[in-house]
Design an enzyme around this catalytic site. Structure first.
Site: not given
Ligand code: URA
Length: 434
Positions: A82, A161, A168, A183, A187
């Site tokens: 990621h 999220d 946010r 966050s 995932k």
């Molecule tokens: N990418 C994400 O998935 N979440 C965040 O808070 C920042 C970048």
């Protein structure tokens, strides 16, 4: 339990319990807790921070808010990768088949681009017919049979999220280490991989502007992953200039293919080998970084990485003949040179601004509803540290609209800085956090 008391407790800087965090995440996801109370708590978290225990509990509460992908029927150690997001970051497209060609299964969910950053899912759609929406059965089958499968994120993966990130975004609470770490990691955990290799970007084009901040975020995410039983490693890499030469969907895919043909730009190759060798170590396919790097280099040289990319594209319905004939990719009508106005050395290429220029000519989305043009973008001919003479070609703008070219050209010239000296050199790889 009352949301009011949870907000007050955090406002006073007192640590929240697991039950209180779950109450908040569940209540907000199912609509019982309103946006204004969730916003107040996010701001209290922003100012008073969360402990490691709170961040881990927040991550798990978010994982449990929706579906979890079960990858147990895929043989081997599944490794996910990621990136925290950047400009010109096409690494997943060359890295995942390359790693899979060495027997490490990669079953990956990726995102679309938004704002100045691109997304792997959009880029892959440059192959005619490529499908990013597979059933869970197809996802497992392809991962087992081909060794690599990349799809869009399933709708009910971490719904908490989706709501919290949107909130946010409009309440100035994005840049908090605990909120970003939970966050991203929620995932990754919900997507089911056994091990996770993170590419934490640092620099002007990234969320984390300094190496210290990036290291703090990396440490937090690595600790969350390891404490939840997923072997996690983070590579901290430069995003002070775009990665590689190409920015824009089909242009980036072509560059990723060139890398697997042995002609990749130096920075993209170094990052691919660094992330890939760490993935091989996580999957017990290499005992050291050096051994992993040698295995990856070998599979670029012998063409096995490229063959795996063809298999992967074909298995998801894409036209793999594009890989042998790059002219089949969507092409822009106009390709315009941008030439240097003075002699000197390139001391800076403002990554975020380059992403915005590419977005404005159609390579990215201004809003979620925007339709992108896969053919357009920017290809650099010079990068940071290169000496240039007045009149040298700095970059090419690929556009389908004559009317946006002049503005893109003048914006680009403002954001490629030519100086007398290079100034401070910055590395591509800052650190590796284990
Ligand atoms: N990418 C994400 O998935 N979440 C965040 O808070 C920042 C970048």
């Amino acid at each position: 339990m009352r949301m009011y008391d949870i907000i007050l407790k955090k406002r006073k800087g007192i640590e929240l319990t697991k039950e209180e965090i779950e109450f908040f995440v569940n209540g907000y996801t199912n609509g019982e807790i309103p946006d204004y109370q969730a916003s107040a708590l996010l701001m209290a978290i922003f100012f008073n921070k969360m402990s490691k225990e709170e961040t881990k509990n927040l991550t798990m509460a978010m994982v449990n808010s929706g579906d979890k992908i079960d990858l147990s029927s895929i043989k081997g150690v599944k490794v996910d990768k990621h990136s925290t997001g950047g400009v010109g970051d096409k690494t997943s497209i060359c890295l995942t088949p390359l790693v899979a060609s060495l027997g490490v299964p990669v079953a990956k969910m990726s995102g679309r681009g938004l704002g100045h950053t691109g997304g792997t899912i959009d880029k892959l759609e440059s192959f005619k017919g490529f499908s990013v929406e597979l059933t869970e059965e197809e996802f497992i089958k392809n991962s087992n049979e081909v060794g690599v499968c990349i799809v869009g994120q399933s709708a009910n993966l971490v719904p908490a999220d989706k709501k919290l990130y949107a909130l946010r975004d409009v309440t100035a609470t994005v840049e908090d280490i605990s909120l970003i770490a939970s966050s991203i990691m929620s995932k990754k955990i919900a997507s089911g991989a056994d091990a996770i290799v993170l590419d934490v970007k640092v620099g002007e084009g990234a969320f984390m502007k300094t190496p210290e901040q990036a290291k703090e975020l990396a440490r937090e995410m690595v600790d969350i992953g390891n404490s939840l039983g997923r072997k996690t490693i983070a590579v901290i890499s430069d995003m002070d200039q775009p990665l590689g030469n190409a920015v824009g969907n089909a242009l980036e895919v072509k560059e990723a293919i060139e890398l697997l043909k042995g002609n990749g730009p130096k920075d993209l190759l170094e990052l691919t080998l660094t992330l890939g060798s760490n993935m091989l170590v996580c999957a017990n396919k290499a005992s050291s970084f050096e051994e992993g790097k040698a295995l990856l280099e070998e599979n670029i040289k012998n063409g096995k990485g490229l063959e795996k990319l063809k298999e992967f594209v074909k298995a998801q319905g894409g036209d793999a003949s594009y890989i042998d004939d790059l002219d089949k990719f969507p092409k822009a009508k106009h390709i315009v040179e941008v030439r240097a106005l003075e002699d000197g050395v390139i001391s800076k290429i403002h990554a975020e601004q380059v992403g915005i220029i590419a977005m404005k000519i159609g390579a990215g989305r201004e809003t979620k509803e925007s339709i992108i043009d896969l053919a357009v973008g920017i290809v650099f001919n010079k990068k940071r540290g290169d000496k240039v003479k007045k009149g040298d070609v700095l970059a090419y703008i690929h556009s389908n609209n004559e009317n946006n070219i002049e503005e893109a050209k003048s914006e680009l010239l403002k954001n490629v800085i030519i100086s007398d000296t290079l100034g401070k050199e910055t590395p591509l790889i800052y650190d590796i956090v284990k």
